[in-house]
Design an enzyme around this catalytic site. Structure first.
Site, short mmCIF file in Angstrom:
data_model
loop_
_atom_site.label_atom_id
_atom_site.label_comp_id
_atom_site.label_asym_id
_atom_site.label_seq_id
_atom_site.Cartn_x
_atom_site.Cartn_y
_atom_site.Cartn_z
N ASP A 29 15.49 55.01 63.30
CA ASP A 29 15.03 53.98 63.04
C ASP A 29 15.84 53.25 61.76
O ASP A 29 16.08 52.09 61.62
CB ASP A 29 13.59 53.81 62.60
CG ASP A 29 12.92 54.15 63.85
OD1 ASP A 29 13.36 53.80 65.06
OD2 ASP A 29 11.45 54.05 63.79
N GLY A 30 16.12 54.26 60.91
CA GLY A 30 17.04 53.65 59.49
C GLY A 30 18.50 53.12 59.96
O GLY A 30 18.84 52.14 59.53
N ASN A 121 12.00 45.21 58.65
CA ASN A 121 10.57 45.88 58.32
C ASN A 121 9.89 45.22 57.25
O ASN A 121 8.63 44.80 57.72
CB ASN A 121 10.87 47.11 58.16
CG ASN A 121 10.60 48.10 59.40
OD1 ASN A 121 10.53 47.50 60.52
ND2 ASN A 121 10.71 49.30 59.24
N ASP A 122 10.46 45.15 55.89
CA ASP A 122 9.44 44.87 54.85
C ASP A 122 10.56 44.57 53.53
O ASP A 122 11.33 45.25 53.64
CB ASP A 122 8.43 46.07 54.56
CG ASP A 122 8.94 47.41 54.58
OD1 ASP A 122 10.21 47.70 54.10
OD2 ASP A 122 8.32 48.12 55.17
N ARG A 149 -2.83 44.24 39.72
CA ARG A 149 -2.25 45.58 38.79
C ARG A 149 -2.45 46.47 39.78
O ARG A 149 -3.28 46.99 40.25
CB ARG A 149 -2.95 45.80 37.49
CG ARG A 149 -3.08 44.43 36.64
CD ARG A 149 -3.87 44.94 35.28
NE ARG A 149 -3.05 45.65 34.45
CZ ARG A 149 -3.40 46.92 34.04
NH1 ARG A 149 -4.42 47.57 34.67
NH2 ARG A 149 -2.43 47.71 33.31
N ASP A 151 0.51 49.95 41.97
CA ASP A 151 1.84 50.69 42.16
C ASP A 151 2.79 49.47 42.92
O ASP A 151 3.98 49.78 42.82
CB ASP A 151 1.65 51.74 42.80
CG ASP A 151 1.19 52.72 42.19
OD1 ASP A 151 0.89 52.80 40.76
OD2 ASP A 151 0.70 54.05 42.72
N GLN A 220 16.01 50.64 51.95
CA GLN A 220 17.74 50.95 51.99
C GLN A 220 18.58 50.41 50.98
O GLN A 220 19.65 50.62 50.88
CB GLN A 220 18.30 50.61 53.50
CG GLN A 220 17.60 51.38 54.57
CD GLN A 220 18.20 51.12 56.02
OE1 GLN A 220 18.77 50.05 56.11
NE2 GLN A 220 18.15 52.13 56.83
#
Length: 265
Positions: A29-30, A121-122, A149, A151, A220
């Site tokens: 997938d990468g 993807n995102d 607030r 991560d 990536q």
């Protein structure tokens, strides 16, 4: 690159879209994601042959590659038109944001664009190596949504809904659904929940406390962000056409990849 030899033409990844009618990606997938971003401006269809592990995007199996590709190149295939995200990071403008009735907010910064990218993807805002919590404000179509607030935040396409977004508690979206998801990563307030919005909306994120945060594209590439940077996200003007074998079934893929229905112990 060496000169073209015989019937083979060698080109850089960035030049594939302009020279090919269809691109076949051998990898996981990468690899598929890295090629997809290069093809998106050209509208070139892409086929993925799974040489990796999970293979959500690469639906042709290595074992049946020759047989499946022969059928697909002869026109026997299913197609998904996948939306992508276009993102700009702006810096250096003066922030002007005023709350008015019904939490409607006018947001105008006009800063310099320091980074521009697309993602299949995102787009993920996440804390850096120091592990400091991030503070930011989210606007959709210039309307104030929330202060957070956490991560970080995942803005995902339907294609990416089975990736990082799913791991962070986001919903699974069929690729045919024209929508985006906003999924908080470990929010300090438990009232911050994932939301789904139409893909015609523009998302603006104003960073009020960055620490050493970054914006990642498909996991990536990334850009470091600072306090008062503004991240603008909207649907890319082109879609990516992904070709699947004619035997492809969306829910079957989910069952196989996510192990739905299997005995847990």
């Amino acid at each position: 690159f060496p000169e073209d030899t015989g019937g083979c033409h060698i080109t850089a990844k960035s030049g594939l879209g302009g020279r090919c009618d269809v691109v076949i990606v051998l990898g996981g997938d990468g690899t598929f994601l890295s090629v997809a971003r290069k093809l998106a401006p050209h509208g070139t269809p892409v086929i993925g042959v799974n040489q990796g592990h999970l293979g959500f995007l690469t639906q042709v199996s290595r074992e049946n590659m020759v047989e499946e590709l022969s059928k697909m190149l002869a026109g026997d295939y299913l197609a998904d038109d996948c939306i992508l995200l276009e993102t700009t990071v702006q810096r250096g403008g003066e922030a002007i944001y005023h709350g008015v009735a019904l939490n409607d907010v006018v947001l105008s910064r006009g800063g310099e664009a320091i980074y521009h990218g697309i993602a299949l993807n995102d787009v993920v805002i996440s804390r850096g190596g120091a592990g400091q919590i991030i503070e930011f404000e989210v606007f959709i179509n210039n309307q104030f949504v929330c202060t957070q607030r956490s991560d970080g935040l995942i803005v995902s396409t339907p294609t990416g809904s089975t990736a990082y977004s799913l791991a962070a508690g986001g919903p699974i979206l069929q690729t045919a659904i024209r929508a985006l998801t906003l999924v908080p990563i470990c929010p300090q307030s438990m009232t911050n929940r994932p939301i789904v919005i139409g893909d015609a909306n523009e998302i603006r994120i104003l960073i009020t406390k960055a620490g050493d945060a970054r914006v990642h594209y498909d996991g990536q590439s990334f850009v470091d962000i600072q306090n008062m940077d503004e991240i603008i996200i909207h649907r890319y003007h082109n879609e990516l056409r992904v070709l699947h074998p004619s035997s492809y079934q969306y829910y079957k893929t989910l069952r196989q990849k996510l192990h739905w229905g299997e005995q847990l112990i």
